[in-house]
Design a protein around this motif. Structure first.
Motif, PDB file in Angstrom:
ATOM      1  N   UNK A 260       0.925  -1.193  -0.187  1.00 54.96           N
ATOM      2  CA  UNK A 260      -0.079  -0.022   0.069  1.00 54.96           C
ATOM      3  C   UNK A 260       0.993   1.081  -0.018  1.00 54.96           C
ATOM      4  N   UNK A 261       1.965   1.215   0.724  1.00 52.79           N
ATOM      5  CA  UNK A 261       2.786   2.551   0.624  1.00 52.79           C
ATOM      6  C   UNK A 261       3.583   2.466  -0.613  1.00 52.79           C
ATOM      7  N   UNK A 262       3.735   1.227  -1.348  1.00 52.19           N
ATOM      8  CA  UNK A 262       4.356   1.629  -2.691  1.00 52.19           C
ATOM      9  C   UNK A 262       3.360   2.288  -3.620  1.00 52.19           C
ATOM     10  N   UNK A 263       1.988   1.735  -3.295  1.00 54.06           N
ATOM     11  CA  UNK A 263       1.022   2.490  -4.170  1.00 54.06           C
ATOM     12  C   UNK A 263       0.756   3.935  -3.951  1.00 54.06           C
ATOM     13  N   UNK A 264       0.953   4.266  -2.885  1.00 52.22           N
ATOM     14  CA  UNK A 264       0.980   5.793  -2.483  1.00 52.22           C
ATOM     15  C   UNK A 264       2.189   6.423  -3.272  1.00 52.22           C
ATOM     16  N   UNK A 265       3.549   5.836  -3.128  1.00 50.70           N
ATOM     17  CA  UNK A 265       4.710   6.476  -3.465  1.00 50.70           C
ATOM     18  C   UNK A 265       4.440   6.642  -5.085  1.00 50.70           C
TER      19      UNK A 265
ATOM     20  N   UNK B 146       0.944  15.165  -5.580  1.00 49.56           N
ATOM     21  CA  UNK B 146       1.495  16.424  -5.091  1.00 49.56           C
ATOM     22  C   UNK B 146       2.113  16.649  -3.672  1.00 49.56           C
ATOM     23  N   UNK B 147       2.705  17.632  -3.434  1.00 46.78           N
ATOM     24  CA  UNK B 147       3.453  17.787  -2.327  1.00 46.78           C
ATOM     25  C   UNK B 147       2.597  17.550  -1.118  1.00 46.78           C
ATOM     26  N   UNK B 148       1.428  18.122  -1.022  1.00 49.32           N
ATOM     27  CA  UNK B 148       0.427  17.813   0.222  1.00 49.32           C
ATOM     28  C   UNK B 148       0.314  16.621   0.253  1.00 49.32           C
ATOM     29  N   UNK B 149       0.034  15.658  -0.518  1.00 46.22           N
ATOM     30  CA  UNK B 149      -0.258  14.173  -0.425  1.00 46.22           C
ATOM     31  C   UNK B 149       1.277  13.661   0.163  1.00 46.22           C
ATOM     32  N   UNK B 150       2.156  13.887  -0.623  1.00 49.09           N
ATOM     33  CA  UNK B 150       3.393  13.358  -0.087  1.00 49.09           C
ATOM     34  C   UNK B 150       3.789  13.627   1.316  1.00 49.09           C
ATOM     35  N   UNK B 151       3.396  14.754   2.175  1.00 48.08           N
ATOM     36  CA  UNK B 151       3.413  14.990   3.537  1.00 48.08           C
ATOM     37  C   UNK B 151       2.387  14.194   4.270  1.00 48.08           C
ATOM     38  N   UNK B 152       1.096  13.938   3.800  1.00 47.60           N
ATOM     39  CA  UNK B 152       0.052  13.248   4.171  1.00 47.60           C
ATOM     40  C   UNK B 152       0.509  11.791   4.500  1.00 47.60           C
TER      41      UNK B 152
END
Length: 270
Positions: free
Chosen positions: A227-232, A237-243
């Motif tokens: 799931x983390x790889x799916x997110x990556x 955008x940068x907002x979702x990167x920090x979330x």
């Protein structure tokens, strides 16, 4: 590769049902029976076997009368098998019904087809499912396409009819994933502004015996990794990167903490 193909239909069906399986002799016959009992006929049925050696092939051959195409050969995992099934599908919509799944009732397909005709044109129709093992089944409702899908999937492939042309638009399942391939695909569909219609209908039953249902510590860690790889992969955008940074700092610890409590309580003498 061993395969079997019936005579081509005179017209393309509304729905292509695809079952992928590997050493699924314990459950796959109930999948076949639930299909055979459907009172809806505008579908084709495709079975992709990964080279089973436990008797699954004998069950497939027993039910060849309901199968339009089947093949058996080694594959690179569930996503690869699903993609193979898509390569043979002729239906306007795709439904993946794996060997741990079965239709809820004999009119499941006819009811959802009627709903699709009344509400036409959507890329995805997301239905309710029942989850678990008889008699302990729980109703699971899809969340659909909203911001929460950036964090966790809320669509069940056993309850989702997806337009075939959508796969042409956003691509097939990513074979790098062994567990979260459907989450990755639905997230890509959401980010590409695919349309989705939720229904109140219960389409299928999903047994709690599959790889995605395991809740032991190692299985959870494997799922978190994917799931983390799916997110990556899909971070937009940068907002979702920090979330995501905050999510993956907190969420695994939260899940493993409650798993430890559950295991401790289960180990106590009654």
């Amino acid at each position: 590769m061993k395969n079997f193909k019936q005579i081509h239909r005179t017209s393309k069906p509304l729905i292509s049902i695809i079952t992928v399986c590997y050493n699924a002799v314990d459950f796959i016959e109930s999948t076949f029976i639930s299909i055979k009992e459907q009172n809806f006929q505008d579908y084709e049925y495709i079975v992709i076997d990964g080279g089973s050696s436990d008797g699954t092939l004998e069950v497939i051959q027993k039910h060849q009368d309901i199968i339009d195409y089947w093949q058996t050969e080694p594959d690179q995992g569930i996503a690869d098998a699903m993609n193979k099934g898509l390569g043979h599908a002729q239906g306007a919509y795709i439904l993946f019904l794996h060997a741990d799944d079965y239709f809820h009732t004999s009119n499941s397909l006819s009811v959802v087809a009627d709903f699709m005709k009344k509400k036409p044109g959507y890329d995805v129709y997301a239905c309710n499912i029942l989850y678990g093992s008889n008699p302990n089944l729980s109703l699971q409702k899809p969340r659909g396409f909203n911001a929460w899908i950036n964090i966790k999937t809320g669509i069940f492939h056993q309850g989702a009819l997806c337009k075939k042309t959508l796969f042409d638009t956003i691509g097939l399942f990513d074979t790098h994933f062994k567990i979260a391939m459907d989450y990755d695909w639905f997230l890509r569909a959401y980010l590409k502004k695919a349309s989705l219609k939720k229904t109140y209908l219960v389409l299928t039953v999903m047994r709690d015996t599959g790889i995605s249902s395991k809740t032991d510590q190692q299985s959870l860690l494997n799922r978190f990794t994917e799931e983390k790889k799916v997110h990556e992969k899909n971070c937009c955008n940068s907002l979702w990167h920090y979330i995501y940074l905050v999510w993956w700092l907190i969420y695994p610890k939260y899940r493993l903490f409650f798993l430890a409590i559950k295991n401790k309580l289960a180990a106590q003498p009654s």
